[in-house]
Design a protein around this motif. Sequence first.
Motif, PDB file in Angstrom:
ATOM      1  N   GLU A  29       0.823  -1.206   0.000  1.00  0.00           N
ATOM      2  CA  GLU A  29       0.000   0.000   0.000  1.00  0.00           C
ATOM      3  C   GLU A  29       0.858   1.258   0.000  1.00  0.00           C
ATOM      4  O   GLU A  29       0.509   2.260  -0.641  1.00  0.00           O
ATOM      5  N   ARG A  30       1.985   1.220   0.702  1.00  0.00           N
ATOM      6  CA  ARG A  30       2.894   2.367   0.696  1.00  0.00           C
ATOM      7  C   ARG A  30       3.429   2.593  -0.721  1.00  0.00           C
ATOM      8  O   ARG A  30       3.444   3.735  -1.211  1.00  0.00           O
ATOM      9  N   VAL A  31       3.847   1.531  -1.368  1.00  0.00           N
ATOM     10  CA  VAL A  31       4.380   1.647  -2.725  1.00  0.00           C
ATOM     11  C   VAL A  31       3.290   2.099  -3.689  1.00  0.00           C
ATOM     12  O   VAL A  31       3.508   2.962  -4.554  1.00  0.00           O
ATOM     13  N   ARG A  32       2.110   1.527  -3.545  1.00  0.00           N
ATOM     14  CA  ARG A  32       0.993   1.899  -4.426  1.00  0.00           C
ATOM     15  C   ARG A  32       0.679   3.385  -4.315  1.00  0.00           C
ATOM     16  O   ARG A  32       0.475   4.079  -5.330  1.00  0.00           O
ATOM     17  N   SER A  33       0.654   3.913  -3.095  1.00  0.00           N
ATOM     18  CA  SER A  33       0.331   5.331  -2.915  1.00  0.00           C
ATOM     19  C   SER A  33       1.388   6.221  -3.551  1.00  0.00           C
ATOM     20  O   SER A  33       1.068   7.260  -4.138  1.00  0.00           O
ATOM     21  N   LEU A  34       2.661   5.815  -3.477  1.00  0.00           N
ATOM     22  CA  LEU A  34       3.736   6.596  -4.086  1.00  0.00           C
ATOM     23  C   LEU A  34       3.634   6.592  -5.602  1.00  0.00           C
ATOM     24  O   LEU A  34       3.830   7.632  -6.258  1.00  0.00           O
ATOM     25  N   ILE A  35       3.313   5.440  -6.183  1.00  0.00           N
ATOM     26  CA  ILE A  35       3.201   5.338  -7.645  1.00  0.00           C
ATOM     27  C   ILE A  35       2.001   6.143  -8.139  1.00  0.00           C
ATOM     28  O   ILE A  35       2.092   6.892  -9.122  1.00  0.00           O
ATOM     29  N   VAL A  36       0.873   6.005  -7.453  1.00  0.00           N
ATOM     30  CA  VAL A  36      -0.337   6.731  -7.869  1.00  0.00           C
ATOM     31  C   VAL A  36      -0.123   8.236  -7.760  1.00  0.00           C
ATOM     32  O   VAL A  36      -0.600   9.008  -8.599  1.00  0.00           O
ATOM     33  N   ALA A  37       0.603   8.678  -6.735  1.00  0.00           N
ATOM     34  CA  ALA A  37       0.857  10.111  -6.571  1.00  0.00           C
ATOM     35  C   ALA A  37       1.730  10.653  -7.696  1.00  0.00           C
ATOM     36  O   ALA A  37       1.515  11.781  -8.173  1.00  0.00           O
ATOM     37  N   GLU A  38       2.687   9.859  -8.153  1.00  0.00           N
ATOM     38  CA  GLU A  38       3.585  10.329  -9.215  1.00  0.00           C
ATOM     39  C   GLU A  38       2.973  10.179 -10.601  1.00  0.00           C
ATOM     40  O   GLU A  38       3.275  10.968 -11.500  1.00  0.00           O
ATOM     41  N   PHE A  39       2.114   9.167 -10.773  1.00  0.00           N
ATOM     42  CA  PHE A  39       1.491   8.919 -12.083  1.00  0.00           C
ATOM     43  C   PHE A  39      -0.034   8.905 -11.899  1.00  0.00           C
ATOM     44  O   PHE A  39      -0.662   7.843 -11.949  1.00  0.00           O
ATOM     45  N   PRO A  40      -0.642  10.061 -11.685  1.00  0.00           N
ATOM     46  CA  PRO A  40      -2.061  10.104 -11.310  1.00  0.00           C
ATOM     47  C   PRO A  40      -3.025   9.873 -12.470  1.00  0.00           C
ATOM     48  O   PRO A  40      -4.201   9.577 -12.240  1.00  0.00           O
TER      49      PRO A  40
END
Length: 361
Positions: free
Chosen positions: A213-224
């Motif tokens: 979930e931590r990784v997912r949130s970082l990826i979604v924030a950078e590639f919205p």
Amino acid sequence: MTLPSHRPHPARFQAFDQLAILVAVLADDGQVIFANAALEDAIGLSWRSIEGSYFQDYFAEPAALQHALEGSRENAFAALRYDAQLKRHGKASTDMLPVHMIVAQTERTGELIAQMLPQELQARQEREERQADQVRANKELFRNLAHEIKNPLGGIRGAAQLLEMEMAAPELNEYTQVIIHEADRLQTLVDRLLAPHRHPQVVGDVNIHEVCERVRSLIVAEFPVGLKVVRDYDTSIPNLRGDREQLIQALLNIAHNAAQVLSERTASSGDAQIILRTRVARQVTVGKQRYRLALELHVIDNGPGVPDSIKDRVFLPLVTGRDGGSGLGLTLAQTFVQQHHGLIELESVPGRTDFKILIPL
């Protein structure tokens, strides 16, 4: 198949159940005295069915084992090696398991031990050993590089700063700033190379889904926009012992690499997708150790795939298939996973790339 929890064998056989290789202890006529758990799995029969039977009957060409048994009775050899085809119970007659067979005498008269290494497993172990050797070589290389690069870099940067202070024409500062900037960039590169080897692991209980979930949130924030990150979790997976920050960094490096590879698809069709999938794997062999349970963590993307030209070298440092890539992300991910006694496997074809992380539970 679920194996019986109680296996009433002499204590001298108990350690064989922990091995990844297939082991049978035989009388000199081929009758099975003991079969380890890995052999039960491979054949597809319980120890009650295997023990007491004749081991020759489990091979496509029983004559080779019969020859070994006869040679043993005559003390013709200490150990005999050959390749064989092991039959798999309940499978089609053509479904055989190719194994490398080693038959040797034990310390007891009239008793032999047969060790069978599946050829696929042997190839995999050799590949893992090469990867482990490469990580060790990288570690030594990085340390040497750091010593040879960091000192000159510091001198170059310091000289550029002094030169900038002495120059009368401010417009020339642009050139000294280039020197300082490039020296800093190389310093950052060296620091990234050394990162996995500088800090000791901080081991504790880790919930792998919190990591995901931590990784997912970082990826979604950078590639919205245009990228979908799909969760496919097995929530029954227990906590594992590990370094949470290292695991986050390893997974982030793989997922971020996938997101960057998908950038063209994200911009054009908007159907780019990364799947984070967790499962429990059973009876897993990592290196030469067999584990009852392991975490199986997949990062799957629908991008163009890893180019064939670098597929076998993708975990080596400074190897990248992307313009502007440093070639360090996957190297560091592999290092962090290996520090958890795990491994990373890659399967890639156009339209589907799957990085599978295996870590013993």
